[in-house]
Design a protein around this motif. Structure first.
Motif: not given
Length: 303
Positions: A1-23
């Motif tokens: 089973m492959e680990y999913k790096d959700y931050y990399k998938i969305l192209g955001v930093d691990r300290k991204a805000t909720q607004d940055e994640i939504k955008k």
């Protein structure tokens, strides 16, 4: 089973805000939604993974537990997850994936998520979702209108999920304006929990007029004789009919005049209007008769 790096998938930093994640998610969803990319398996997969990543990172509780697990998921996997317990809280959250540009069924639904998500986040979430309130996702679409329709108002019939909605824009509507239609998005766990429909207004370019805010601009060609001697010309406004204006003697190329109140109506202020600015462009004749040339020569000699 492959680990999913959700931050990399969305192209955001691990300290991204909720607004940055939504955008970030909405940008990916716009480009890769299956409705806009039929039969494109790559776009479909990108959309599904982004939707999965968003469902975790947009939920503070899930995101915290995901960050705590990190890439140590293999340790949990090897320990035999039954005895080790679900590191994400057993039943997990019942809110499901926050959806955009699609239904809660079919593309983007939790059923489309990866094994990684099912192992660590789903648990009994599907059973819990049947008994708890779940809001449907939002839809976004585009409505194209002409400048004339933006001036006087217009309406369109839009079909979403086999439902037809009549969307009206008021006089003075502008390009890029977003209309929010409440409770016309994807269905949730019940009728009261539907998402919203967002309609982005796109105003098509006009053949003559350029709009800047509530003001309009147009370029008017006048012949050299009228520019030199002066006179009267008739010009068109957008929807206020024709206007007769005076041209002063010696009007220079590039001169402008402003017609007050002949621009666009101000949005939600039906009695207020912008202005119309006219830019004069003097047309120099490229062919002269012998008589015209002689006259210009005589005029030149007197200067």
């Amino acid at each position: 089973m492959e680990y999913k790096d959700y931050y990399k998938i969305l192209g955001v930093d691990r300290k991204a805000t909720q607004d940055e994640i939504k955008k970030a998610f909405r940008n990916i969803a716009v480009k890769n939604h299956p409705d806009k990319n039929p039969d494109n398996k790559k776009a479909e997969e990108v959309f599904k993974l982004a939707n999965e990543a968003n469902s975790v990172l947009s939920n503070p509780e899930k995101r915290k537990k995901y960050d705590e697990l990190g890439e140590n998921w293999q340790q949990y996997e090897q320990s035999g997850n039954q005895s080790a317990g679900n590191p994400f809280g057993g039943a997990g959250s019942a809110d499901g994936a926050q959806q955009y540009y699609g239904s809660n069924e079919g593309f983007g639904g939790q059923a489309d998520f990866s094994d990684f998500f099912d192992r660590f986040f789903a648990g009994n979430a599907r059973d819990a979702a049947n008994t708890q309130s779940r809001r449907g996702g939002d839809y976004e679409t585009e409505m194209e209108i002409s400048l004339e329709e933006a001036y006087q108002g217009a309406d369109r019939t839009i079909q979403v999920e086999n439902e037809k909605f009549r969307i009206a824009v008021k006089p003075g509507s502008y390009d890029g304006q977003v209309l929010r239609i409440k409770n016309k998005g994807a269905r949730g766990s019940n009728r009261e929990n539907r998402g919203d429909l967002f309609v982005r207004v796109k105003v098509k370019p006009h053949a003559h007029f350029i709009r800047k805010g509530d003001d309009l601009y147009d370029t008017i060609s006048i012949d050299v004789y009228t520019a030199v001697l002066g006179g009267e010309i008739v010009v068109n406004t957008l929807l206020s009919g024709q206007v007769k204006i005076k041209i002063g003697q010696g009007t220079q190329n590039g001169k402008t005049i402003r017609l007050k109140g002949k621009g666009m109506p101000v949005y939600e202020k039906p009695n207020d209007f912008g202005n119309l600015t006219l830019l004069f462009q003097v047309q120099i004749p490229d062919k002269l008769t012998d008589m015209q040339r002689d006259l210009f020569e005589q005029l030149k000699a007197t200067v």
